[in-house]
Design a protein around this motif. Sequence first.
Motif, PDB file in Angstrom:
ATOM      1  N   THR A 142       0.837  -1.213   0.000  1.00 13.72           N
ATOM      2  CA  THR A 142       0.000   0.000   0.000  1.00 13.72           C
ATOM      3  C   THR A 142       0.866   1.255   0.000  1.00 13.72           C
ATOM      4  O   THR A 142       0.621   2.204  -0.759  1.00 13.72           O
ATOM      5  N   LEU A 143       1.905   1.252   0.823  1.00 12.81           N
ATOM      6  CA  LEU A 143       2.735   2.453   0.936  1.00 12.81           C
ATOM      7  C   LEU A 143       3.510   2.707  -0.349  1.00 12.81           C
ATOM      8  O   LEU A 143       3.581   3.847  -0.828  1.00 12.81           O
ATOM      9  N   VAL A 144       4.071   1.642  -0.920  1.00  7.73           N
ATOM     10  CA  VAL A 144       4.847   1.810  -2.156  1.00  7.73           C
ATOM     11  C   VAL A 144       3.936   2.315  -3.279  1.00  7.73           C
ATOM     12  O   VAL A 144       4.332   3.179  -4.076  1.00  7.73           O
ATOM     13  N   ALA A 145       2.706   1.824  -3.313  1.00  4.89           N
ATOM     14  CA  ALA A 145       1.752   2.301  -4.329  1.00  4.89           C
ATOM     15  C   ALA A 145       1.403   3.766  -4.086  1.00  4.89           C
ATOM     16  O   ALA A 145       1.387   4.582  -5.031  1.00  4.89           O
ATOM     17  N   ALA A 146       1.168   4.133  -2.831  1.00  9.68           N
ATOM     18  CA  ALA A 146       0.815   5.523  -2.502  1.00  9.68           C
ATOM     19  C   ALA A 146       1.944   6.475  -2.866  1.00  9.68           C
ATOM     20  O   ALA A 146       1.718   7.614  -3.275  1.00  9.68           O
ATOM     21  N   ALA A 147       3.187   5.980  -2.727  1.00  6.92           N
ATOM     22  CA  ALA A 147       4.346   6.829  -3.010  1.00  6.92           C
ATOM     23  C   ALA A 147       4.434   7.203  -4.482  1.00  6.92           C
ATOM     24  O   ALA A 147       5.146   8.137  -4.855  1.00  6.92           O
ATOM     25  N   GLU A 151      -0.058  13.235  -6.630  1.00  8.42           N
ATOM     26  CA  GLU A 151      -0.123  14.283  -5.591  1.00  8.42           C
ATOM     27  C   GLU A 151       0.981  14.113  -4.549  1.00  8.42           C
ATOM     28  O   GLU A 151       1.423  15.099  -3.951  1.00  8.42           O
ATOM     29  N   VAL A 152       1.434  12.867  -4.355  1.00  7.47           N
ATOM     30  CA  VAL A 152       2.555  12.634  -3.437  1.00  7.47           C
ATOM     31  C   VAL A 152       3.848  13.170  -4.059  1.00  7.47           C
ATOM     32  O   VAL A 152       4.627  13.877  -3.406  1.00  7.47           O
ATOM     33  N   LYS A 153       4.053  12.834  -5.330  1.00  8.33           N
ATOM     34  CA  LYS A 153       5.247  13.348  -6.024  1.00  8.33           C
ATOM     35  C   LYS A 153       5.263  14.876  -6.005  1.00  8.33           C
ATOM     36  O   LYS A 153       6.301  15.502  -5.778  1.00  8.33           O
ATOM     37  N   GLU A 155       3.841  16.876  -3.878  1.00  9.01           N
ATOM     38  CA  GLU A 155       4.050  17.445  -2.541  1.00  9.01           C
ATOM     39  C   GLU A 155       5.527  17.430  -2.165  1.00  9.01           C
ATOM     40  O   GLU A 155       6.037  18.411  -1.601  1.00  9.01           O
ATOM     41  N   LEU A 156       6.222  16.343  -2.503  1.00 12.91           N
ATOM     42  CA  LEU A 156       7.658  16.307  -2.210  1.00 12.91           C
ATOM     43  C   LEU A 156       8.388  17.387  -3.012  1.00 12.91           C
ATOM     44  O   LEU A 156       9.293  18.057  -2.490  1.00 12.91           O
ATOM     45  N   ARG A 157       7.973  17.563  -4.268  1.00 15.48           N
ATOM     46  CA  ARG A 157       8.607  18.591  -5.106  1.00 15.48           C
ATOM     47  C   ARG A 157       8.351  19.976  -4.510  1.00 15.48           C
ATOM     48  O   ARG A 157       9.271  20.798  -4.415  1.00 15.48           O
ATOM     49  N   ARG A 158       7.124  20.220  -4.087  1.00 11.39           N
ATOM     50  CA  ARG A 158       6.791  21.522  -3.464  1.00 11.39           C
ATOM     51  C   ARG A 158       7.572  21.732  -2.173  1.00 11.39           C
ATOM     52  O   ARG A 158       8.107  22.816  -1.924  1.00 11.39           O
ATOM     53  N   ASN A 159       7.629  20.692  -1.327  1.00 12.12           N
ATOM     54  CA  ASN A 159       8.417  20.793  -0.079  1.00 12.12           C
ATOM     55  C   ASN A 159       9.842  21.240  -0.385  1.00 12.12           C
ATOM     56  O   ASN A 159      10.412  22.086   0.305  1.00 12.12           O
ATOM     57  N   THR A 160      10.409  20.615  -1.423  1.00 13.80           N
ATOM     58  CA  THR A 160      11.817  20.866  -1.752  1.00 13.80           C
ATOM     59  C   THR A 160      11.986  22.269  -2.331  1.00 13.80           C
ATOM     60  O   THR A 160      12.912  23.004  -1.948  1.00 13.80           O
ATOM     61  N   GLU A 161      11.080  22.652  -3.228  1.00 15.60           N
ATOM     62  CA  GLU A 161      11.167  23.997  -3.833  1.00 15.60           C
ATOM     63  C   GLU A 161      10.964  25.081  -2.775  1.00 15.60           C
ATOM     64  O   GLU A 161      11.662  26.095  -2.779  1.00 15.60           O
ATOM     65  N   ASN A 162       9.996  24.865  -1.894  1.00 16.41           N
ATOM     66  CA  ASN A 162       9.769  25.843  -0.819  1.00 16.41           C
ATOM     67  C   ASN A 162      10.995  25.959   0.076  1.00 16.41           C
ATOM     68  O   ASN A 162      11.364  27.057   0.506  1.00 16.41           O
TER      69      ASN A 162
END
Lengths: 198, 198
Positions: A142-147, A151-153, A155-162
């Motif tokens: 489940t976790l690997v699929a959610a990753a 929207e997960v991808k 969010e990580l990109r936004r976290n990093t850019e911010n």
Amino acid sequence: MAKSFEFLFDYGSPFSYLANIQTPGFARRAGAAVIYRPILLGAVLKATGNSSPMAVPAKARYMADDLRRWAARYGVEFRMNPYPFLGNTLPLMRGAVAAQRVGAFGAYHDAIFRAVWADGLDLGDRGVLGDALRRAGIDAATLVAAAELPEVKDELRRNTENAIARGVFGAPSFLVGDELYWGNDRFDFIAEALARSV
Amino acid sequence: MAKSFEFLFDYGSPFSYLANIQTPGFARRAGAAVIYRPILLGAVLKATGNSSPMAVPAKARYMADDLRRWAARYGVEFRMNPYPFLGNTLPLMRGAVAAQRVGAFGAYHDAIFRAVWADGLDLGDRGVLGDALRRAGIDAATLVAAAELPEVKDELRRNTENAIARGVFGAPSFLVGDELYWGNDRFDFIAEALARSV
């Protein structure tokens, strides 16, 4: 509003591991909430023109000693991790964002940091990763699929850019409002900043 | 044999300035002698493949904040120095070796660190440098001449080569025997090393 600070980390960063071990106790003593922000350190280094301390051989040798000294000070297990998956922590960091969304972050976060920097496991091996997640009570499939969700991808990109926009150039980083603190060895300054932020 | 540790510094390093302010009191409390070793940081960076943190803009901005925070913690004056002489500290570091030989090191050392990082002066200007030395009670002409002696040049080169051979990659660096400590923020570890070195 309750006090809080942000903790920006990458599982590939050994000093993030050390900072992570100190963070919950520190937050409790400071009466502040921790906002955990997974970031992709490789992207931060690239965007800022920074490089890993491990890129300079003499510095890498020193860092190994410094890590050992901090681990002894904190009384925690630590070993250098030799596996090449550390060159690309994207799947693990997306997993952190996915775990935050499915309510499994605490278990995932502790399991991954421990697997990488206390147990020295090869998390580039799907079997090893799956075992580590299962031991933490996490449904690995489940976790690997959610990753892999867009929207997960994002969010990580936004976290990093911010993070980059706010001055971050390495990990671990802490933010108290707009004030940036870098490393596992700035908790005293963070405490002062939190005391000022009434 | 009495306990001792080595303090390796370059006047162009603001963290060396901060470390230097703490060093005498620390040494007194630890019951240890300080061996002051002038090194040429530029040569260390070149030989090790390291670079100044100031070379990465986001890191340079952070370092300015970090320096300000440490100066406030220590209760000392600090200002960034904008002058280009910082790109080549060779004359100042040779001056340190010369001052050690003529018995004027304490006065020279304090005067130069203060002129660069508390007063923010342009020590690339011979008049400004001469004034700073005179205020410290140092015969500027004698010292500048001594700094050009071949044995002084050799000693600075040897100091720097030995430092590199012993793992030094930046400044300030401290050595307790063969154990290396980097930065103004490792005095706790240095105290532990000195306590072990009976």
